[in-house]
Design a protein around this motif. Structure first.
Motif, short mmCIF file in Angstrom:
data_model
loop_
_atom_site.label_atom_id
_atom_site.label_comp_id
_atom_site.label_asym_id
_atom_site.label_seq_id
_atom_site.Cartn_x
_atom_site.Cartn_y
_atom_site.Cartn_z
N UNK A 1 0.93 -1.07 0.00
CA UNK A 1 0.09 -0.09 0.10
C UNK A 1 1.02 1.27 -0.04
N UNK A 2 0.94 1.94 -1.01
CA UNK A 2 1.46 3.26 -1.07
C UNK A 2 0.62 4.41 -0.84
N UNK A 3 1.07 5.03 0.17
CA UNK A 3 0.11 6.26 0.29
C UNK A 3 0.84 7.53 0.25
N UNK A 4 0.74 8.52 -0.40
CA UNK A 4 1.34 9.76 -0.73
C UNK A 4 0.32 11.16 -0.43
N UNK A 5 1.02 11.82 0.20
CA UNK A 5 0.26 13.30 0.77
C UNK A 5 0.97 14.40 0.04
N UNK A 6 0.35 15.09 -0.86
CA UNK A 6 0.94 16.16 -1.85
C UNK A 6 0.58 17.73 -0.78
N UNK A 7 1.70 18.48 -0.55
CA UNK A 7 1.39 19.84 0.04
C UNK A 7 1.94 20.69 -1.02
N UNK A 8 1.08 21.83 -1.37
CA UNK A 8 1.17 22.75 -2.25
C UNK A 8 0.73 24.01 -1.61
N UNK B 1 4.55 6.93 2.15
CA UNK B 1 4.83 5.73 2.90
C UNK B 1 4.29 4.66 2.02
N UNK B 2 5.31 3.64 2.02
CA UNK B 2 5.01 2.23 1.71
C UNK B 2 4.89 0.99 2.86
N UNK B 3 3.72 0.76 3.07
CA UNK B 3 3.48 -0.48 3.89
C UNK B 3 3.12 -1.50 3.20
N UNK B 4 3.45 -2.95 3.88
CA UNK B 4 3.50 -4.16 3.51
C UNK B 4 2.61 -5.20 4.47
N UNK B 5 1.94 -6.08 3.75
CA UNK B 5 1.13 -7.04 4.73
C UNK B 5 1.48 -8.14 3.93
N UNK B 6 2.59 -8.79 4.75
CA UNK B 6 3.14 -10.30 4.07
C UNK B 6 2.62 -11.70 4.82
N UNK B 7 2.06 -12.48 3.98
CA UNK B 7 1.61 -13.85 4.16
C UNK B 7 2.47 -14.84 3.47
N UNK B 8 3.50 -15.21 3.67
CA UNK B 8 4.75 -15.81 3.00
C UNK B 8 4.94 -16.91 3.90
N UNK B 9 5.25 -17.96 3.37
CA UNK B 9 5.71 -19.27 4.28
C UNK B 9 7.06 -19.19 4.10
N UNK B 10 7.71 -19.95 5.13
CA UNK B 10 9.20 -20.08 5.23
C UNK B 10 9.85 -19.03 5.33
N UNK B 11 11.19 -18.47 4.98
CA UNK B 11 12.19 -17.55 4.93
C UNK B 11 12.40 -16.84 3.36
#
Length: 483
Positions: A214-221, A237-247
């Motif tokens: 999820x990439x969220x950007x705030x523009x200030x002008x 800000x780039x947030x991540x939600x991981x559902x991955x097995x192993x390493x």
């Protein structure tokens, strides 16, 4: 940090960790209540363990007579830097008695609040903190050790502190162990401790492997009265939600990584050396949700036209004030495609002092349609109202008089819609002055502003296929000077 205290706005303590000096804790809370600044300096008369004792000097050093009488150990001011944030009517306070960057405790307090929201599963209030008092104290114990921030990600803390909604499972597990049932000896907390990576435990398994960004950007002008840009910045800000097995070992690339060159901050799982060398975000992700990176981008100030191209709309304003009142004409023209319209547009225009009898008309905007999608006329220019607000225009008000603010809201606007126009007039005090600015905010729910795009995601060390989801959204905050 000497400790963490959570209080209400009046300073009444709701919950806190242990403070070595109760007097310093009281001084810190009083200072936080008396000042709204995030960092406040407080002089303290208490003695700290790291202060030197002049009485221990033997006086045998020949250089004693040549040293200044006000040496650092004798005149270093004793005090506290009180760092605080306010969220949902509660104060989160962390007094600091060492010379450190105040961004460290302020960032920690922000992450503490986000973690509490995740654990409680709703608003963080005085009541919800008291209902989960033992869980919150256990969280603070894991998040702070020896006055230093430790773990702060909810995905890691859940392996060490059982969330409230999992307490029943914990009780059932203890009962099964007491009954002699076969329970695996390695708990998730032990798996995290035994893992070679402090942010990811071993043995994670999912039936389907997915990762979402999820990439969220705030523009200030800031624009002048003629519409020329004065300043512009993009915070992302780039947030991540991981559902991955192993390493899994991931390698993430971007179409335009130069956006991140100015000031990018990464999660501790990212290999910073690989980023500096190849502009590749290489990392083994924590399990669950976590913030991957954040950045601030300042577009190059070449030409006003190029800077304005970042805005997916054009704004035309005309605000005048005469001896008996004021008049205004505001026009919004969207350049967003119909598939990604701008939403929740809100323009706030502070009116002159003594404003009354406001009359305005909204025209244009999206054409209203019937059930079959046929155009039936106007109706998409939004609605307006006059509300009481603070003295946003910077002009002093008389006693008992508050600033009147015209608020114009438009639900959505795209390039195929007509320009949304609001024009009107009002009466004001003869000696009133024109407010110096107006503000406009809107959401871009399907696109950002910096041009940053995820290009590829490679998965190493694991043989399974991964589903990748990417969502980008933006929000703009524009200030327009009126004179």
């Amino acid at each position: 940090m000497q400790g963490i205290a959570i209080t209400d706005r009046s300073g009444r303590r709701i919950l806190s960790t242990h403070f070595a000096n109760s007097l310093d804790a009281a001084l810190a809370i009083d200072a936080a209540v008396a000042h709204s600044k995030p960092v406040v300096w407080v002089h303290s008369q208490s003695r700290h363990p790291h202060d030197s004792d002049d009485s221990d000097d033997d006086g045998d050093d020949d250089d004693d007579d040549h040293r200044p009488h006000h040496s650092r150990t004798r005149t270093a001011p004793r005090g506290l830097a009180v760092c605080q944030i306010e969220r949902a009517g509660l104060r989160y306070i962390a007094p600091v008695d060492h010379d450190i960057d105040p961004l460290i405790p302020l960032t920690f307090l922000t992450e503490l609040y986000e973690t509490l929201k995740t654990y409680i599963g709703g608003p963080v209030t005085e009541g919800s903190l008291k209902d989960h008092f033992d869980v919150v104290l256990a969280l603070l114990h894991e998040m702070v050790a020896g006055g230093r921030p430790q773990l702060s990600q909810a995905s890691q803390l859940k392996e060490l502190v059982v969330p409230p909604d999992s307490q029943f499972f914990k009780v059932a597990l203890n009962a099964a162990t007491a009954a002699g049932l076969n329970i695996p000896s390695q708990t998730t907390a032990n798996a995290l401790v035994a893992s070679p990576l402090p942010w990811r435990r071993q043995g994670i398994r999912y039936t389907s492997n997915e990762i979402y960004f999820d990439l969220t950007e705030t523009l200030s002008f800031t624009l002048d009265a003629a519409g020329k840009p004065l300043s512009c910045s993009i915070a992302g800000a780039l947030s991540c939600r991981s559902r991955l097995s192993g390493m899994p070992d991931l390698a993430l690339t971007f179409t335009d990584p130069a956006v991140l060159d100015e000031s990018a901050a990464f999660h501790s799982c990212v290999r910073y050396g690989r980023w500096n060398k190849d502009k590749v975000v290489s990392f083994v992700p924590p399990d669950g949700s976590f913030p991957l990176l954040s950045f601030v981008h300042t577009p190059p100030s070449t030409t006003p036209a190029l800077a304005l191209a970042l805005l997916p709309l054009s704004l035309s304003t005309s605000v005048t004030l005469g001896p008996s009142g004021g008049a205004f004409r505001l026009a919004l023209t969207s350049r967003a495609p119909p598939s990604r319209p701008l939403t929740r547009l809100e323009l706030r225009l502070p009116l002159a002092r003594g404003a009354h009898a406001v009359m305005a008309t909204a025209t244009g905007g999206a054409l209203a349609t019937d059930e079959r999608g046929r155009s039936v006329g106007g109706g998409g220019a939004g609605r307006w109202e006059v509300v009481e607000g603070e003295d946003e225009g910077g002009e002093g008000t008389r006693e008992g008089e508050r600033r009147q603010v015209l608020v114009w809201r438009v639900d959505q606007l795209c390039s195929t819609d007509r320009p949304a126009v609001l024009e009107g007039q009002y009466y004001a005090s003869p000696d009133a002055r024109k407010p110096p600015f107006l503000t406009l905010t809107f959401d871009s729910p399907a696109s950002g502003f910096s041009g940053l795009r995820i290009n590829t995601l490679k998965v190493l060390n694991e043989q399974y296929s991964v589903y990748k989801g990417v969502k980008t959204r933006g929000r703009a905050e524009i200030e327009v000077r009126t004179g």
